[in-house]
Design an enzyme around this catalytic site. Structure first.
Site, mmCIF file in Angstrom:
data_model
loop_
_atom_site.group_PDB
_atom_site.id
_atom_site.type_symbol
_atom_site.label_atom_id
_atom_site.label_comp_id
_atom_site.label_asym_id
_atom_site.label_seq_id
_atom_site.Cartn_x
_atom_site.Cartn_y
_atom_site.Cartn_z
ATOM 1 C CB SER A 110 -0.946 -0.088 1.204
ATOM 2 O OG SER A 110 -1.998 0.832 1.075
ATOM 3 C CG ASP A 160 -7.365 -2.088 -3.045
ATOM 4 O OD1 ASP A 160 -7.891 -1.247 -2.293
ATOM 5 O OD2 ASP A 160 -6.166 -2.414 -2.977
ATOM 6 C CG HIS A 191 -6.122 -2.020 0.739
ATOM 7 N ND1 HIS A 191 -5.519 -1.537 -0.420
ATOM 8 C CD2 HIS A 191 -5.383 -1.527 1.759
ATOM 9 C CE1 HIS A 191 -4.491 -0.790 -0.087
ATOM 10 N NE2 HIS A 191 -4.373 -0.768 1.220
#
Ligand code: MLT
Length: 210
Positions: A110, A160, A191
């Site tokens: 991320s 996501d 995610h």
């Protein structure tokens, strides 16, 4: 135990003697820290050394690697500054710990994957390879870097909600255009990472950098 170099709180764990000589640069997501990804790194490439810094930017107490103005909207000036700062930390850490900087492999999740992508665009010779979990375009490069043959594993989730799939596709396009050897894997997931992706990344890393 955490140490500090160039203002980065971090962990360094030496690799196995007579191992691959690879050092994994572990880059956590928003709200993570220097401890978070160590079990993941050890699972991905057990004999590798680990360099795991904590992002210096605090977003209401949540560590990050660079500032953002809103979700998915990055503070470009800060991103560029933080990317150079991280590259500098890595080279100082290589001198201090004596690891082979030619065998540095980033593993980012991320926000950590986004700064790893930024490192590739601004310091194309820094990384031997990269594993990017849930990454998006950090910025559109004015000049395309030369990433010829640099292996990149990019794992993305079609559902996501933080990383829009078309943004990941744009990042994939930039990396391909720069010459990277891209392995893009889509999963029908969100995610958080899945066990299946970790297994795929482990296999890819073992084949690619050992
Ligand atoms: C970012 O800010 O880098 C992305 O939105 C992902 C994240 O928040 O970690």
């Amino acid at each position: 135990m955490s140490a500090e170099i160039a203002g980065f709180v971090h962990n360094y764990l030496p690799g196995e003697r007579d191992g691959s000589g690879v050092t994994l640069l572990l880059l956590h997501g928003t709200g993570g820290n220097e401890d978070d990804l160590i079990p993941l790194g050890q699972q991905l490439l057990p004999d590798a050394a680990i360099l795991s810094p904590r992002g210096k930017v605090s977003e209401h107490g949540a560590p990050r690697f660079f500032r953002r103005l809103a979700e998915g909207v990055f503070d470009h000036e800060d991103l560029v500054f933080r990317t150079h700062e991280l590259a500098d930390f890595v080279s100082q850490a290589a001198d201090q710990y004596g690891f082979d900087s030619a065998k540095l492999v980033a593993v980012g999740y991320s926000n950590g994957a986004n700064i790893a992508a930024s490192l590739m665009l601004l310091h194309p010779n820094l990384l031997r390879a990269a594993v990017l979990f849930r990454a998006m375009v950090p910025f559109e490069p004015e000049e395309m870097p030369d990433l010829s043959g640099v292996p990149v594993f990019l794992a993305a989730g079609r559902r996501d909600t933080m990383i829009p799939p078309d943004n990941t596709e744009r990042l994939a396009g930039i990396l391909r255009q720069a010459g990277a050897n891209l392995d893009l894997r889509w999963k029908n997931t969100g995610h958080p990472l899945t066990y299946e992706e970790l297994e795929e990344a482990r296999g890819w890393l073992t084949r690619t950098v050992q």
